[in-house]
Design a protein around this motif. Sequence first.
Motif, PDB file in Angstrom:
ATOM      1  N   ASP A 245       3.444  54.748  31.805  1.00 29.33           N
ATOM      2  CA  ASP A 245       2.318  54.765  31.180  1.00 29.33           C
ATOM      3  C   ASP A 245       2.369  55.026  29.421  1.00 29.33           C
ATOM      4  OD1 ASP A 245       2.726  57.437  31.344  1.00 29.33           O
ATOM      5  OD2 ASP A 245       0.473  58.108  31.745  1.00 29.33           O
ATOM      6  N   ALA A 246       3.410  55.687  29.358  1.00 28.14           N
ATOM      7  CA  ALA A 246       3.694  56.207  27.910  1.00 28.14           C
ATOM      8  C   ALA A 246       4.356  54.591  27.084  1.00 28.14           C
ATOM      9  CB  ALA A 246       4.596  57.085  27.675  1.00 28.14           C
ATOM     10  N   VAL A 247       5.121  54.221  27.834  1.00 30.65           N
ATOM     11  CA  VAL A 247       5.740  52.762  27.473  1.00 30.65           C
ATOM     12  C   VAL A 247       4.923  51.594  27.263  1.00 30.65           C
ATOM     13  CG1 VAL A 247       7.451  50.615  28.161  1.00 30.65           C
ATOM     14  CG2 VAL A 247       8.074  53.166  28.646  1.00 30.65           C
ATOM     15  N   LYS A 248       3.631  51.674  28.365  1.00 27.07           N
ATOM     16  CA  LYS A 248       2.768  50.593  28.169  1.00 27.07           C
ATOM     17  C   LYS A 248       1.913  50.992  26.847  1.00 27.07           C
ATOM     18  CE  LYS A 248      -1.150  48.837  30.613  1.00 27.07           C
ATOM     19  NZ  LYS A 248      -2.120  48.963  31.955  1.00 27.07           N
ATOM     20  N   ARG A 249       1.649  52.266  26.637  1.00 23.94           N
ATOM     21  CA  ARG A 249       0.684  52.653  25.520  1.00 23.94           C
ATOM     22  C   ARG A 249       1.353  52.468  24.106  1.00 23.94           C
ATOM     23  NH1 ARG A 249      -3.768  52.872  22.966  1.00 23.94           N
ATOM     24  NH2 ARG A 249      -4.232  54.763  22.048  1.00 23.94           N
ATOM     25  N   LEU A 250       2.631  52.363  23.996  1.00 23.40           N
ATOM     26  CA  LEU A 250       3.505  52.586  22.970  1.00 23.40           C
ATOM     27  C   LEU A 250       3.488  51.022  22.571  1.00 23.40           C
ATOM     28  CD1 LEU A 250       4.203  55.308  23.281  1.00 23.40           C
ATOM     29  CD2 LEU A 250       6.731  54.709  22.469  1.00 23.40           C
ATOM     30  N   GLY A 251       3.648  50.131  23.547  1.00 20.78           N
ATOM     31  CA  GLY A 251       3.422  48.489  23.399  1.00 20.78           C
ATOM     32  C   GLY A 251       2.264  48.312  22.837  1.00 20.78           C
ATOM     33  N   GLU A 252       1.368  48.724  23.560  1.00 23.71           N
ATOM     34  CA  GLU A 252      -0.185  48.108  23.234  1.00 23.71           C
ATOM     35  C   GLU A 252      -0.500  48.618  21.800  1.00 23.71           C
ATOM     36  OE1 GLU A 252      -2.084  48.946  27.697  1.00 23.71           O
ATOM     37  OE2 GLU A 252      -2.582  50.330  25.935  1.00 23.71           O
ATOM     38  N   THR A 253      -0.059  49.650  21.359  1.00 23.84           N
ATOM     39  CA  THR A 253      -0.419  50.083  19.987  1.00 23.84           C
ATOM     40  C   THR A 253       0.510  49.599  19.001  1.00 23.84           C
ATOM     41  OG1 THR A 253       0.868  52.019  20.596  1.00 23.84           O
ATOM     42  CG2 THR A 253      -1.416  52.252  20.758  1.00 23.84           C
ATOM     43  N   GLY A 254       1.658  48.957  19.359  1.00 21.75           N
ATOM     44  CA  GLY A 254       2.796  48.499  18.472  1.00 21.75           C
ATOM     45  C   GLY A 254       3.552  49.525  17.896  1.00 21.75           C
ATOM     46  N   THR A 255       3.536  50.802  18.455  1.00 18.62           N
ATOM     47  CA  THR A 255       4.378  51.713  18.063  1.00 18.62           C
ATOM     48  C   THR A 255       5.864  51.451  18.096  1.00 18.62           C
ATOM     49  OG1 THR A 255       2.561  53.287  18.508  1.00 18.62           O
ATOM     50  CG2 THR A 255       4.692  54.429  17.990  1.00 18.62           C
ATOM     51  N   GLY A 256       6.593  51.816  16.988  1.00 16.44           N
ATOM     52  CA  GLY A 256       8.072  51.740  17.024  1.00 16.44           C
ATOM     53  C   GLY A 256       9.089  52.777  17.757  1.00 16.44           C
ATOM     54  N   VAL A 257      10.254  52.556  17.909  1.00 15.85           N
ATOM     55  CA  VAL A 257      11.362  53.158  18.334  1.00 15.85           C
ATOM     56  C   VAL A 257      12.659  53.148  17.878  1.00 15.85           C
ATOM     57  CG1 VAL A 257      12.605  54.283  20.368  1.00 15.85           C
ATOM     58  CG2 VAL A 257       9.994  53.844  20.787  1.00 15.85           C
ATOM     59  N   ALA A 258      13.427  54.317  17.274  1.00 20.62           N
ATOM     60  CA  ALA A 258      14.535  54.129  16.696  1.00 20.62           C
ATOM     61  C   ALA A 258      15.634  54.332  17.886  1.00 20.62           C
ATOM     62  CB  ALA A 258      14.715  54.687  15.530  1.00 20.62           C
ATOM     63  N   HIS A 259      16.237  53.716  18.409  1.00 22.27           N
ATOM     64  CA  HIS A 259      17.211  53.946  19.455  1.00 22.27           C
ATOM     65  C   HIS A 259      18.451  54.355  18.762  1.00 22.27           C
ATOM     66  CE1 HIS A 259      19.292  53.671  23.127  1.00 22.27           C
ATOM     67  NE2 HIS A 259      20.055  52.538  22.898  1.00 22.27           N
TER      68      HIS A 259
ATOM     69  N   ALA B 209      19.923  45.267  15.794  1.00 19.58           N
ATOM     70  CA  ALA B 209      20.397  46.078  14.627  1.00 19.58           C
ATOM     71  C   ALA B 209      19.874  45.203  13.189  1.00 19.58           C
ATOM     72  CB  ALA B 209      21.804  45.841  14.266  1.00 19.58           C
ATOM     73  N   THR B 210      18.889  44.178  13.586  1.00 20.91           N
ATOM     74  CA  THR B 210      18.548  43.247  12.523  1.00 20.91           C
ATOM     75  C   THR B 210      17.194  43.110  12.462  1.00 20.91           C
ATOM     76  OG1 THR B 210      19.212  41.366  13.654  1.00 20.91           O
ATOM     77  CG2 THR B 210      21.029  42.306  12.126  1.00 20.91           C
ATOM     78  N   ARG B 211      16.684  42.225  13.111  1.00 17.61           N
ATOM     79  CA  ARG B 211      15.398  41.898  13.321  1.00 17.61           C
ATOM     80  C   ARG B 211      14.459  43.038  13.702  1.00 17.61           C
ATOM     81  NH1 ARG B 211      13.163  36.726  12.467  1.00 17.61           N
ATOM     82  NH2 ARG B 211      10.931  36.538  12.591  1.00 17.61           N
ATOM     83  N   GLY B 212      15.086  43.755  14.891  1.00 18.37           N
ATOM     84  CA  GLY B 212      14.292  45.004  15.526  1.00 18.37           C
ATOM     85  C   GLY B 212      14.228  45.940  14.522  1.00 18.37           C
ATOM     86  N   GLY B 213      15.273  46.173  13.774  1.00 19.60           N
ATOM     87  CA  GLY B 213      15.190  47.576  12.794  1.00 19.60           C
ATOM     88  C   GLY B 213      13.957  46.894  11.861  1.00 19.60           C
ATOM     89  N   ALA B 214      13.924  45.932  11.329  1.00 20.37           N
ATOM     90  CA  ALA B 214      13.358  45.331  10.201  1.00 20.37           C
ATOM     91  C   ALA B 214      11.731  45.294  10.576  1.00 20.37           C
ATOM     92  CB  ALA B 214      13.403  43.934   9.689  1.00 20.37           C
ATOM     93  N   ARG B 215      11.548  45.180  11.970  1.00 17.80           N
ATOM     94  CA  ARG B 215      10.127  45.270  12.460  1.00 17.80           C
ATOM     95  C   ARG B 215       9.873  46.760  12.400  1.00 17.80           C
ATOM     96  NH1 ARG B 215       9.266  41.739  17.897  1.00 17.80           N
ATOM     97  NH2 ARG B 215       9.325  40.146  16.326  1.00 17.80           N
ATOM     98  N   CYS B 216      10.653  47.616  12.950  1.00 14.41           N
ATOM     99  CA  CYS B 216      10.329  49.019  13.026  1.00 14.41           C
ATOM    100  C   CYS B 216       9.884  49.579  11.642  1.00 14.41           C
ATOM    101  CB  CYS B 216      11.662  49.847  13.352  1.00 14.41           C
ATOM    102  SG  CYS B 216      11.532  50.600  15.392  1.00 14.41           S
ATOM    103  N   LEU B 217      10.560  49.167  10.503  1.00 15.05           N
ATOM    104  CA  LEU B 217      10.378  49.621   9.249  1.00 15.05           C
ATOM    105  C   LEU B 217       9.125  48.805   8.699  1.00 15.05           C
ATOM    106  CD1 LEU B 217      13.696  50.516   7.886  1.00 15.05           C
ATOM    107  CD2 LEU B 217      12.371  52.014   9.390  1.00 15.05           C
ATOM    108  N   GLY B 218       8.545  47.983   9.313  1.00 10.09           N
ATOM    109  CA  GLY B 218       7.490  47.151   8.869  1.00 10.09           C
ATOM    110  C   GLY B 218       7.873  46.108   7.647  1.00 10.09           C
ATOM    111  N   ARG B 219       9.244  45.663   7.812  1.00 14.79           N
ATOM    112  CA  ARG B 219       9.581  44.799   6.564  1.00 14.79           C
ATOM    113  C   ARG B 219      10.157  43.446   7.432  1.00 14.79           C
ATOM    114  NH1 ARG B 219      12.647  47.974   2.002  1.00 14.79           N
ATOM    115  NH2 ARG B 219      11.862  45.800   0.910  1.00 14.79           N
ATOM    116  N   GLU B 220       9.495  43.015   8.322  1.00 12.30           N
ATOM    117  CA  GLU B 220      10.020  42.060   9.089  1.00 12.30           C
ATOM    118  C   GLU B 220       9.906  40.672   8.351  1.00 12.30           C
ATOM    119  OE1 GLU B 220       9.669  39.758  13.479  1.00 12.30           O
ATOM    120  OE2 GLU B 220       8.224  41.237  13.068  1.00 12.30           O
ATOM    121  N   ASP B 221       8.881  40.562   7.619  1.00  5.14           N
ATOM    122  CA  ASP B 221       8.585  39.681   6.533  1.00  5.14           C
ATOM    123  C   ASP B 221       9.574  39.426   5.428  1.00  5.14           C
ATOM    124  OD1 ASP B 221       6.551  38.719   8.198  1.00  5.14           O
ATOM    125  OD2 ASP B 221       4.951  39.616   7.038  1.00  5.14           O
ATOM    126  N   GLU B 222      10.511  40.661   5.069  1.00  7.08           N
ATOM    127  CA  GLU B 222      11.427  40.677   3.907  1.00  7.08           C
ATOM    128  C   GLU B 222      12.735  40.456   4.275  1.00  7.08           C
ATOM    129  OE1 GLU B 222       7.830  43.414   2.335  1.00  7.08           O
ATOM    130  OE2 GLU B 222       9.776  44.308   2.714  1.00  7.08           O
TER     131      GLU B 222
END
Length: 448
Positions: free
Chosen positions: A275-289, A358-371
């Motif tokens: 349920d936590a995985v689902k909730r994180l996905g619904e809210t767009g919350t990121g995770v640094a692995h 390591a690239t696009r996923g990380g940029a998305r985590c930091l809110g910089r996918e457009d940059e």
Amino acid sequence: MRIAIENAAIATVDGEEAGTEYARGHVVIDDNVIEAVGDGAAPGAVDRRIDASGCLVTPGFVNTHHHLYQWATRGYAQQSTLFEWLTELYPVWSGIDEEITHAAAVAGLVRLARTGATTAADHHYLIPRDGGDVFAATVEAARQVGVRLHGVRGSMDRGESDGGLPPDDIVETLDGALRGTAEAIDRFHDPSPQARVRIAVGPCSPFSVSLDLMREAAKLARDKGVRLHTHLAETLDEERQCLAEHGCTPAELADRLGWLGPDVWFAHGIHFADDAVKRLGETGTGVAHCPSSNLRLAAGIARVQDLVHAGCPVGLGVDGSASNEDGGLGIELRQAVYLARLKNGPHSATARDGLWLATRGGARCLGREDEIGSLEPGKQADLAVWRLDTLAHAGIADPVAALVLGPLPPLKLLLVGGTPVVEDDEIRTVDETAAATALRAASGRLRR
């Protein structure tokens, strides 16, 4: 300058998966921005042509979680769980100051650049009372090395006398933590697309901060328009403590405190229920692995594939070098792929999945996918040119597999905003020997 990199294999990472690839293509950079990416030779006149035959060009790697000051304490607590490790190291870290922090940050950022990272998120939550301006020391180190920094101004206000893990002499008051965080944002944060420094708000973890600090920090971040970061669901010890104190899991506590949303990313995120995985996905919350650190501390294996499939932005993190003595991001691609396969079988993760994290996923985590995070026209010219023409990669036909599954290749070139930071596998912005000497001295002083 207008620069053309030619004759290279290119992995653009311009899609949800691997994206477009070229067996022999070009990247054209105009000043600090990517102008064109394509097959064959670069069209038109340029100021400089770089022959990258035998190389692979990728986006620069994005490190989504680090503690640079910990470079001064590598090799401690080698057989410890997270709580044991923290108990041993907190008293040592209480001795850090501006000089030690700067030496550790320079060394750590050089290592990151040498392993392909062009952006680093550093979570600095340790603010000794007599240590000087340790946060500014990290910002200055990033300026010198030349990589982008997401400086997370961390905080702790729950010491041992309040049931927390850190000694009382290295925690702040609630008001002091909020005031120091607001000052860091006002002083350093740059919201522009080409920003070299951005600031995030980062109370350390639910077991070292009060609930009031978590709530007020979230309010401060949203008032200031910056992102939120903290450790969450890293160990079962943390979950047991959270259940005992609050009657809920760490993920449920974060939800109650307003700590879910597209402006939030968590470090580690290992022990999440369905349920936590689902909730994180619904809210767009990121995770640094952080694969290597999780292995070093035997914390567990994160549910990366489940999180990604749920819609959660996931990037890679090195974590502090006191729990990952390698300190480079390059190895984390392979670690992430192998851990996913260990958990879910050999078909669950590919070499390109590792590169995406390591690239696009990380940029998305930091809110910089457009940059940043992919090689596309209009994005910042943050890229790595990897040499695959040495013995270590001879005979591997797939260049992405050679990069991710093979030994980390030498860098022919690393550009941050079109500016060379590494060339011919040597750091160009600082003296690496001097950085090693300064780190050695800082580590020795802290140990004494």
